[in-house]
Motif scaffolding. Structure first.
Motif, PDB file in Angstrom:
ATOM      1  N   GLU A  48      39.973  35.936  52.182  1.00 31.32           N
ATOM      2  CA  GLU A  48      39.621  36.942  53.184  1.00 31.32           C
ATOM      3  C   GLU A  48      40.813  37.852  53.494  1.00 31.32           C
ATOM      4  N   THR A  49      41.999  37.269  53.574  1.00 26.84           N
ATOM      5  CA  THR A  49      43.194  38.073  53.837  1.00 26.84           C
ATOM      6  C   THR A  49      43.470  39.020  52.675  1.00 26.84           C
ATOM      7  N   TYR A  50      43.327  38.514  51.462  1.00 28.07           N
ATOM      8  CA  TYR A  50      43.527  39.357  50.280  1.00 28.07           C
ATOM      9  C   TYR A  50      42.546  40.532  50.272  1.00 28.07           C
ATOM     10  N   GLU A  51      41.283  40.282  50.611  1.00 30.60           N
ATOM     11  CA  GLU A  51      40.280  41.352  50.629  1.00 30.60           C
ATOM     12  C   GLU A  51      40.655  42.443  51.614  1.00 30.60           C
ATOM     13  N   GLN A  52      41.255  42.056  52.745  1.00 29.55           N
ATOM     14  CA  GLN A  52      41.656  43.049  53.747  1.00 29.55           C
ATOM     15  C   GLN A  52      42.805  43.923  53.240  1.00 29.55           C
ATOM     16  N   LEU A  53      43.630  43.363  52.368  1.00 29.33           N
ATOM     17  CA  LEU A  53      44.812  44.079  51.889  1.00 29.33           C
ATOM     18  C   LEU A  53      44.542  44.897  50.629  1.00 29.33           C
ATOM     19  N   ARG A  54      43.477  44.545  49.912  1.00 30.06           N
ATOM     20  CA  ARG A  54      43.254  45.146  48.599  1.00 30.06           C
ATOM     21  C   ARG A  54      43.093  46.654  48.682  1.00 30.06           C
ATOM     22  N   SER A  55      42.383  47.143  49.667  1.00 23.94           N
ATOM     23  CA  SER A  55      42.160  48.598  49.759  1.00 23.94           C
ATOM     24  C   SER A  55      43.468  49.347  49.963  1.00 23.94           C
ATOM     25  N   HIS A  56      44.418  48.727  50.671  1.00 21.29           N
ATOM     26  CA  HIS A  56      45.721  49.377  50.861  1.00 21.29           C
ATOM     27  C   HIS A  56      46.475  49.472  49.538  1.00 21.29           C
ATOM     28  N   VAL A  57      46.419  48.410  48.745  1.00 22.22           N
ATOM     29  CA  VAL A  57      47.128  48.402  47.468  1.00 22.22           C
ATOM     30  C   VAL A  57      46.538  49.436  46.519  1.00 22.22           C
ATOM     31  N   GLU A  58      45.223  49.566  46.533  1.00 20.01           N
ATOM     32  CA  GLU A  58      44.561  50.494  45.622  1.00 20.01           C
ATOM     33  C   GLU A  58      44.991  51.936  45.844  1.00 20.01           C
ATOM     34  N   SER A  59      45.447  52.262  47.048  1.00 16.64           N
ATOM     35  CA  SER A  59      45.835  53.643  47.354  1.00 16.64           C
ATOM     36  C   SER A  59      47.309  53.930  47.070  1.00 16.64           C
ATOM     37  N   GLN A  67      43.631  42.090  39.261  1.00 15.12           N
ATOM     38  CA  GLN A  67      42.669  41.006  39.258  1.00 15.12           C
ATOM     39  C   GLN A  67      43.194  39.861  40.123  1.00 15.12           C
ATOM     40  N   LEU A  68      42.268  39.176  40.784  1.00  9.93           N
ATOM     41  CA  LEU A  68      42.576  37.958  41.524  1.00  9.93           C
ATOM     42  C   LEU A  68      41.855  36.810  40.837  1.00  9.93           C
ATOM     43  N   CYS A  69      42.581  35.762  40.466  1.00  9.99           N
ATOM     44  CA  CYS A  69      42.009  34.635  39.733  1.00  9.99           C
ATOM     45  C   CYS A  69      42.362  33.325  40.439  1.00  9.99           C
ATOM     46  N   GLN A  70      41.455  32.349  40.338  1.00  9.14           N
ATOM     47  CA  GLN A  70      41.698  31.016  40.882  1.00  9.14           C
ATOM     48  C   GLN A  70      41.677  29.995  39.755  1.00  9.14           C
ATOM     49  N   SER A  71      42.599  29.039  39.811  1.00  9.29           N
ATOM     50  CA  SER A  71      42.717  28.033  38.766  1.00  9.29           C
ATOM     51  C   SER A  71      41.438  27.202  38.657  1.00  9.29           C
ATOM     52  N   ILE A  72      41.029  26.890  37.428  1.00 10.56           N
ATOM     53  CA  ILE A  72      39.867  26.029  37.215  1.00 10.56           C
ATOM     54  C   ILE A  72      40.261  24.555  37.299  1.00 10.56           C
ATOM     55  N   ASN A  74      43.135  23.473  39.527  1.00 10.26           N
ATOM     56  CA  ASN A  74      43.703  23.202  40.845  1.00 10.26           C
ATOM     57  C   ASN A  74      43.330  24.346  41.773  1.00 10.26           C
ATOM     58  N   PRO A  75      42.380  24.151  42.682  1.00 15.18           N
ATOM     59  CA  PRO A  75      41.914  25.244  43.555  1.00 15.18           C
ATOM     60  C   PRO A  75      42.995  25.833  44.448  1.00 15.18           C
ATOM     61  N   SER A  76      44.137  25.158  44.577  1.00 22.76           N
ATOM     62  CA  SER A  76      45.216  25.700  45.398  1.00 22.76           C
ATOM     63  C   SER A  76      46.051  26.737  44.654  1.00 22.76           C
ATOM     64  N   GLN A  77      45.862  26.838  43.339  1.00 25.07           N
ATOM     65  CA  GLN A  77      46.633  27.780  42.535  1.00 25.07           C
ATOM     66  C   GLN A  77      45.835  29.053  42.283  1.00 25.07           C
ATOM     67  N   TRP A  78      46.443  30.197  42.603  1.00 21.98           N
ATOM     68  CA  TRP A  78      45.828  31.504  42.404  1.00 21.98           C
ATOM     69  C   TRP A  78      46.780  32.377  41.593  1.00 21.98           C
ATOM     70  N   LEU A  79      46.198  33.377  40.971  1.00 16.99           N
ATOM     71  CA  LEU A  79      46.959  34.312  40.147  1.00 16.99           C
ATOM     72  C   LEU A  79      46.501  35.733  40.461  1.00 16.99           C
ATOM     73  N   ILE A  80      47.457  36.582  40.821  1.00 19.64           N
ATOM     74  CA  ILE A  80      47.174  38.009  41.029  1.00 19.64           C
ATOM     75  C   ILE A  80      47.914  38.781  39.947  1.00 19.64           C
ATOM     76  N   THR A  81      47.181  39.538  39.142  1.00 20.49           N
ATOM     77  CA  THR A  81      47.815  40.395  38.145  1.00 20.49           C
ATOM     78  C   THR A  81      47.498  41.848  38.489  1.00 20.49           C
ATOM     79  N   SER A  82      48.495  42.686  38.444  1.00 19.47           N
ATOM     80  CA  SER A  82      48.287  44.109  38.714  1.00 19.47           C
ATOM     81  C   SER A  82      48.953  44.930  37.628  1.00 19.47           C
ATOM     82  N   GLU A  83      48.417  46.110  37.390  1.00 21.56           N
ATOM     83  CA  GLU A  83      48.973  47.007  36.378  1.00 21.56           C
ATOM     84  C   GLU A  83      49.373  48.316  37.039  1.00 21.56           C
TER      85      GLU A  83
END
Length: 389
Positions: A48-59, A67-72, A74-83
């Motif tokens: 939810e916090t990431y969703e609130q911030l995403r629009s700011h990053v896009e601008s 992309q936002l990804c979650q480990s298959i 370990n649910p505690s591990q996430w990956l954010i990749t940006s270009e």
């Protein structure tokens, strides 16, 4: 150890050798990978916090997508990749106060993060996209590194406390250079310029592991506690949030490094500070990088190694010079601008007293450059190399 002077009579010429160059200024697209460890049970809060911030990053200018990804596993591990279109727009944004404020809510649900940055060298596209699209923005060829990661921290002191802090920072036992089987602390160089401190470190292996290793050493922690009262920005290193904000603001990334490949244990290390006009820091760093690249192939240049660090309008150039910086003779050479035609651009980019006021070739221009060099030189506090580094 503290570097001692080398006689000025030593030869100032050298044989050209294959030089190593690392830079953010080649125009290649940038891929940023952020590994995130979320507190147990905080996955939904993080999303939810990431969703609130995403629009700011896009601008943000230069941001192409993410992309936002979650480990298959370990649910505690996430990956954010940006270009990003290139590295400079990302570095401008990630070092901004806006970014510091924006990511603060994330750290309420995040245990740990690790950021990695890569230029795009090759990619596979859909055939319909065409070969030209596939090559757009790619790094032309792989770089050859020297196995050393360079990073710096900078912070400011309360005016009048400089001499006291310099004594504290110079008088401590060096930490154990070995971090683990793959990481080693090679060198720490510390300089003062007015009330600004710059600490540059060189590491083989994992930079983050080395920074944590140094921060945990009792002798280092004692010194950091001792200088706390003299800092312009308050910090509490025992408070993880306060420490995170301080080190985020203090980070001074290396944006360019070039070395001739020649080793000279007697070369002197110097640091030069180039305070940029508001908004001109990145362009100033790029100008210095371009000139250092040219100088690396010039057998007459006494500069054996140069690293440019930049954050916002703070630009610092760390140089290893055969015979000392005064042996360079021409102040423009020592400043990293042997081409007189670029001194004028330096003048437009430097802020206030740092500017060289004088047209190249005109009477008094040499004096102006000499004043600029004197104003740029930082005072060495300590320079320590690990054995066999």
């Amino acid at each position: 150890m503290t570097i001692t002077s080398t006689p000025a009579s030593e030869p100032l010429t050298r044989q050209v050798s294959h030089h190593v160059s690392q830079s953010v200024f080649d125009g290649s697209r940038l891929r940023v990978v952020l590994l995130v460890e979320v507190y147990d049970g905080a996955q939904q809060q993080f999303l939810e916090t990431y969703e609130q911030l995403r629009s700011h990053v896009e601008s943000v200018p230069g941001h192409l997508g993410e992309q936002l990804c979650q480990s298959i596993e370990n649910p505690s591990q996430w990956l954010i990749t940006s270009e990003w279109e290139s590295a400079p727009p990302f570095l401008n944004w990630v070092s901004s106060e806006e970014h510091v404020r924006m990511v603060k809510p994330l750290h309420r649900c995040v245990r740990d993060t690790r950021s990695l940055r890569f230029h795009v060298v090759r990619e596979t596209n859909n055939a319909s996209a065409g070969a030209a699209t596939a090559r757009e923005g790619l790094q032309a060829s792989p770089r050859i590194g020297d196995g050393v990661i360079r990073h710096a921290l900078t912070f400011t002191l309360k005016p009048g406390s400089e001499a006291t802090v310099a004594r504290l920072l110079a008088d401590y036992a060096s930490p154990e250079p070995r971090v683990d089987d793959t990481t080693r602390l090679c060198r720490t160089s510390l300089f003062l310029h007015g009330n600004r401190v710059v600490r540059a470190i060189e590491v083989r292996g994992d930079l983050l592991a080395a920074l944590r290793h140094v921060a945990q050493q009792p002798e280092v922690r004692a010194v950091e506690e001792a200088i706390n009262p003299y800092l312009e920005q308050d910090r509490d290193l025992a408070d993880p949030e306060s420490a995170r904000v301080f080190y985020t603001r203090a980070a001074l990334p290396a944006v360019h490094h070039v070395t001739t490949g020649e080793k000279d244990q007697a070369a002197q290390r110097h640091a030069l500070s180039y305070p940029a006009r508001p908004g001109c820091g990145m362009r100033l760093a790029q100008l210095l990088a371009e000139r250092d690249e040219a100088a690396a192939d010039d057998p007459r240049s006494p500069v054996l190694c140069s690293t440019v660090f930049q954050r916002d309008d703070v630009v610092v150039r760390l140089v290893d010079v055969r015979g000392g910086i005064d042996a360079a003779g021409d102040p423009a050479v020592a400043l990293g601008l042997p081409d007189p035609g670029q001194v004028a651009e330096l003048t437009t980019l430097l802020d206030g007293a740092g500017a060289a006021d004088g047209t190249p070739g005109s009477p008094g221009a040499g004096d102006a450059l000499a004043r600029a060099l004197r104003g740029a030189r930082m005072d060495l506090v300590t320079d320590r190399r690990a054995p066999h580094a």
